[in-house]
Design a protein around this motif. Structure first.
Motif, PDB file in Angstrom:
ATOM      1  N   ILE A 229       0.811  -1.032   0.046  1.00  0.00           N
ATOM      2  CA  ILE A 229       0.053  -0.087  -0.012  1.00  0.00           C
ATOM      3  C   ILE A 229       0.952   1.256  -0.111  1.00  0.00           C
ATOM      4  CG2 ILE A 229      -1.783   1.257   1.223  1.00  0.00           C
ATOM      5  CD1 ILE A 229      -2.698  -1.577   2.368  1.00  0.00           C
ATOM      6  N   ALA A 230       0.639   2.080  -1.102  1.00  0.00           N
ATOM      7  CA  ALA A 230       1.459   3.342  -1.101  1.00  0.00           C
ATOM      8  C   ALA A 230       1.187   4.264   0.042  1.00  0.00           C
ATOM      9  CB  ALA A 230       1.287   3.820  -2.626  1.00  0.00           C
ATOM     10  N   PRO A 231       2.199   4.947   0.663  1.00  0.00           N
ATOM     11  CA  PRO A 231       1.814   5.965   1.596  1.00  0.00           C
ATOM     12  C   PRO A 231       0.770   7.037   1.103  1.00  0.00           C
ATOM     13  CG  PRO A 231       3.919   6.066   1.197  1.00  0.00           C
ATOM     14  CD  PRO A 231       3.615   4.757   0.446  1.00  0.00           C
ATOM     15  N   GLU A 232       0.974   7.429  -0.211  1.00  0.00           N
ATOM     16  CA  GLU A 232       0.293   8.640  -0.783  1.00  0.00           C
ATOM     17  C   GLU A 232      -1.429   8.290  -1.139  1.00  0.00           C
ATOM     18  OE1 GLU A 232       2.769   6.916  -4.074  1.00  0.00           O
ATOM     19  OE2 GLU A 232       3.114   7.475  -2.018  1.00  0.00           O
ATOM     20  N   SER A 233      -1.620   6.770  -1.062  1.00  0.00           N
ATOM     21  CA  SER A 233      -2.834   6.647  -1.709  1.00  0.00           C
ATOM     22  C   SER A 233      -4.100   6.966  -0.565  1.00  0.00           C
ATOM     23  CB  SER A 233      -2.812   4.831  -1.916  1.00  0.00           C
ATOM     24  OG  SER A 233      -2.537   4.448  -0.745  1.00  0.00           O
ATOM     25  N   ALA A 234      -5.181   6.403  -0.894  1.00  0.00           N
ATOM     26  CA  ALA A 234      -6.478   6.881  -0.167  1.00  0.00           C
ATOM     27  C   ALA A 234      -6.318   5.554   1.283  1.00  0.00           C
ATOM     28  CB  ALA A 234      -7.654   6.637  -0.782  1.00  0.00           C
ATOM     29  N   ASP A 235      -5.789   4.632   0.881  1.00  0.00           N
ATOM     30  CA  ASP A 235      -5.780   3.284   1.820  1.00  0.00           C
ATOM     31  C   ASP A 235      -4.792   3.796   2.907  1.00  0.00           C
ATOM     32  OD1 ASP A 235      -7.761   1.913   0.525  1.00  0.00           O
ATOM     33  OD2 ASP A 235      -6.356   0.612  -0.353  1.00  0.00           O
ATOM     34  N   LEU A 240      -2.635   5.837   8.090  1.00  0.00           N
ATOM     35  CA  LEU A 240      -2.110   6.785   8.769  1.00  0.00           C
ATOM     36  C   LEU A 240      -2.976   7.053  10.034  1.00  0.00           C
ATOM     37  CD1 LEU A 240       0.050   8.841   9.310  1.00  0.00           C
ATOM     38  CD2 LEU A 240      -1.076  10.314   7.622  1.00  0.00           C
ATOM     39  N   GLU A 241      -4.294   7.395   9.828  1.00  0.00           N
ATOM     40  CA  GLU A 241      -5.375   8.021  10.709  1.00  0.00           C
ATOM     41  C   GLU A 241      -5.634   6.770  11.793  1.00  0.00           C
ATOM     42  OE1 GLU A 241      -8.091   9.949   8.308  1.00  0.00           O
ATOM     43  OE2 GLU A 241      -7.009  11.599   7.879  1.00  0.00           O
ATOM     44  N   ARG A 242      -5.115   5.811  11.496  1.00  0.00           N
ATOM     45  CA  ARG A 242      -5.366   4.609  12.608  1.00  0.00           C
ATOM     46  C   ARG A 242      -4.273   4.990  13.686  1.00  0.00           C
ATOM     47  NH1 ARG A 242      -5.767  -0.803   8.839  1.00  0.00           N
ATOM     48  NH2 ARG A 242      -7.719  -0.146   7.687  1.00  0.00           N
ATOM     49  N   VAL A 243      -3.229   5.624  13.205  1.00  0.00           N
ATOM     50  CA  VAL A 243      -2.130   5.741  14.258  1.00  0.00           C
ATOM     51  C   VAL A 243      -2.024   7.199  14.831  1.00  0.00           C
ATOM     52  CG1 VAL A 243       0.525   6.090  14.203  1.00  0.00           C
ATOM     53  CG2 VAL A 243      -0.465   4.480  12.716  1.00  0.00           C
ATOM     54  N   ILE A 244      -2.598   8.128  14.168  1.00  0.00           N
ATOM     55  CA  ILE A 244      -2.682   9.414  14.527  1.00  0.00           C
ATOM     56  C   ILE A 244      -4.098  10.234  14.373  1.00  0.00           C
ATOM     57  CG2 ILE A 244      -0.304  10.295  13.814  1.00  0.00           C
ATOM     58  CD1 ILE A 244      -1.680  11.954  11.461  1.00  0.00           C
ATOM     59  N   ASP A 245      -4.271  11.207  15.203  1.00  0.00           N
ATOM     60  CA  ASP A 245      -5.563  11.790  15.303  1.00  0.00           C
ATOM     61  C   ASP A 245      -5.755  12.258  13.912  1.00  0.00           C
ATOM     62  OD1 ASP A 245      -7.683  13.208  15.573  1.00  0.00           O
ATOM     63  OD2 ASP A 245      -7.168  14.382  17.365  1.00  0.00           O
ATOM     64  N   ALA A 246      -7.141  11.957  13.328  1.00  0.00           N
ATOM     65  CA  ALA A 246      -7.513  12.294  12.024  1.00  0.00           C
ATOM     66  C   ALA A 246      -7.567  13.776  11.780  1.00  0.00           C
ATOM     67  CB  ALA A 246      -9.021  11.497  11.771  1.00  0.00           C
ATOM     68  N   ASP A 247      -7.927  14.325  13.123  1.00  0.00           N
ATOM     69  CA  ASP A 247      -7.981  15.874  12.825  1.00  0.00           C
ATOM     70  C   ASP A 247      -6.770  16.676  13.029  1.00  0.00           C
ATOM     71  OD1 ASP A 247     -10.660  15.640  12.595  1.00  0.00           O
ATOM     72  OD2 ASP A 247     -11.052  15.333  14.692  1.00  0.00           O
ATOM     73  N   LEU A 248      -5.773  15.844  13.089  1.00  0.00           N
ATOM     74  CA  LEU A 248      -4.182  16.525  13.286  1.00  0.00           C
ATOM     75  C   LEU A 248      -4.122  17.631  12.193  1.00  0.00           C
ATOM     76  CD1 LEU A 248      -2.053  16.442  15.765  1.00  0.00           C
ATOM     77  CD2 LEU A 248      -1.115  15.094  13.990  1.00  0.00           C
ATOM     78  N   PRO A 249      -3.785  18.747  12.395  1.00  0.00           N
ATOM     79  CA  PRO A 249      -3.772  19.994  11.320  1.00  0.00           C
ATOM     80  C   PRO A 249      -2.590  19.420  10.522  1.00  0.00           C
ATOM     81  CG  PRO A 249      -3.933  20.981  13.466  1.00  0.00           C
ATOM     82  CD  PRO A 249      -3.776  19.573  13.704  1.00  0.00           C
ATOM     83  N   ALA A 296       6.531   9.514   5.254  1.00  0.00           N
ATOM     84  CA  ALA A 296       6.118   9.786   3.750  1.00  0.00           C
ATOM     85  C   ALA A 296       4.411   9.646   3.825  1.00  0.00           C
ATOM     86  CB  ALA A 296       6.301   8.584   2.866  1.00  0.00           C
ATOM     87  N   ALA A 297       3.718   9.045   4.491  1.00  0.00           N
ATOM     88  CA  ALA A 297       2.328   9.312   4.545  1.00  0.00           C
ATOM     89  C   ALA A 297       1.946  10.426   5.414  1.00  0.00           C
ATOM     90  CB  ALA A 297       1.767   8.143   5.487  1.00  0.00           C
TER      91      ALA A 297
END
Length: 303
Positions: A229-235, A240-249, A296-297
């Protein structure tokens, strides 16, 4: 005249001890064995106790002691036990060196190495324990010069001194390869600069918990890597947002990416892996590729 006061010629002494007349004469000239008297013609005569002394000299010489040490033992300036302890330690060191050389030769025989690789392998395998430790101490001293030893980043310096003082008596091919690779790292200026950058930055920054769980990064980003899975992809964004807060600026994501990148380096991780191999520890799974995917993500989804 009884047996204890009987004097015998050097020829008779040679027959009783099995040593050559030439050897006895040489040891006598070196004051290792002293004549008890001389004939009217000036020939040396020895008492029967010379037989026991010559047996001791012969034994000590077979053990590899030099004549000066033998002379001191006979003159009771040192004890046989003390000499034996020192000599046994020297033999242990010699045996260890020979075992290392044998391991290197076996390793060379199993590979198609260049002349330079063979030279380096032989040189490193024959370094003493003290020289091996000095190699890594010099690296640590140069790399961490001026870094406050009480600063958080200085802890790396202490950990980096963990090179084993003694290589195993029977090092594996993997351990020989690890030692060669580690020595190349330690003398590489770019590697030294990279480690210093990490140490200096760590010493300057306040100690704080990262806004993510490194174990969670290893789990999620590692799975993404294995799945392609590429880090820049939708997946990639979802992972990424399973690791950090999805609302992180976005700006904060970029800052986290930059900070994480400072302390993420494949060669530094390799350093720890090599130390593990040399210390006989199980190889740890690489963590840097997952962290690189995470960085990269973060940058790809900082919008």
């Amino acid at each position: 005249m009884n047996d204890r006061t009987e004097l015998i010629t050097i020829g008779q002494l040679a027959r009783r001890t099995g040593l050559s007349v030439r050897t006895i004469r040489f040891w006598s000239d070196q004051d290792v064995i002293t004549p008890a008297g001389r004939t009217s013609a000036g020939y040396r005569l020895y008492d029967v106790e010379a037989v026991a002394r010559l047996d001791l000299v012969h034994t000590l010489r077979q053990l590899g002691l030099d004549l000066d040490t033998v002379r001191r033992v006979l003159h009771r300036q040192t004890s046989v036990a003390d000499v034996a302890k020192v000599h046994a330690a020297a033999l242990d060191a010699e045996i260890h060196a020979l075992q290392l050389r044998r391991a290197v030769l076996r390793s060379i025989a199993e590979r198609d190495s260049t002349t330079e690789e063979l030279r380096l392998m032989h040189k490193l395998a024959n370094l003493t324990a003290q020289q091996r430790q000095r190699l890594i101490d010099d690296f640590v001293t140069q790399t961490f010069d001026g870094v406050d030893p009480q600063a958080p980043g200085a802890r790396i310096a202490t950990m980096m001194r963990q090179l084993p003082a003694e290589l195993p008596a029977e090092p594996t091919r993997e351990q020989i390869d690890a030692w060669v690779e580690l020595a190349e790292l330690l003398t590489d200026e770019q590697f030294q600069q990279r480690v210093r950058q990490m140490a200096v930055t760590g010493a300057r920054q306040p100690t704080e918990q990262p806004p993510f769980d490194p174990a969670r990064v290893a789990e999620q980003a590692g799975a993404a890597l294995r799945a392609g899975i590429a880090p820049e992809s939708a997946d990639g964004r979802q992972i990424l947002e399973r690791v950090i807060d999805a609302d992180l600026p976005g700006p904060q994501r970029l800052r986290i990416a930059a900070q994480t990148e400072t302390f993420t380096d494949r060669r530094v991780e390799r350093y720890w892996q090599l130390l593990g191999i040399l210390n006989g520890r199980p190889a740890a799974a690489p963590q840097v590729p997952a962290m690189e995917w995470f960085i990269a993500a973060l940058r790809a989804h900082a919008d």
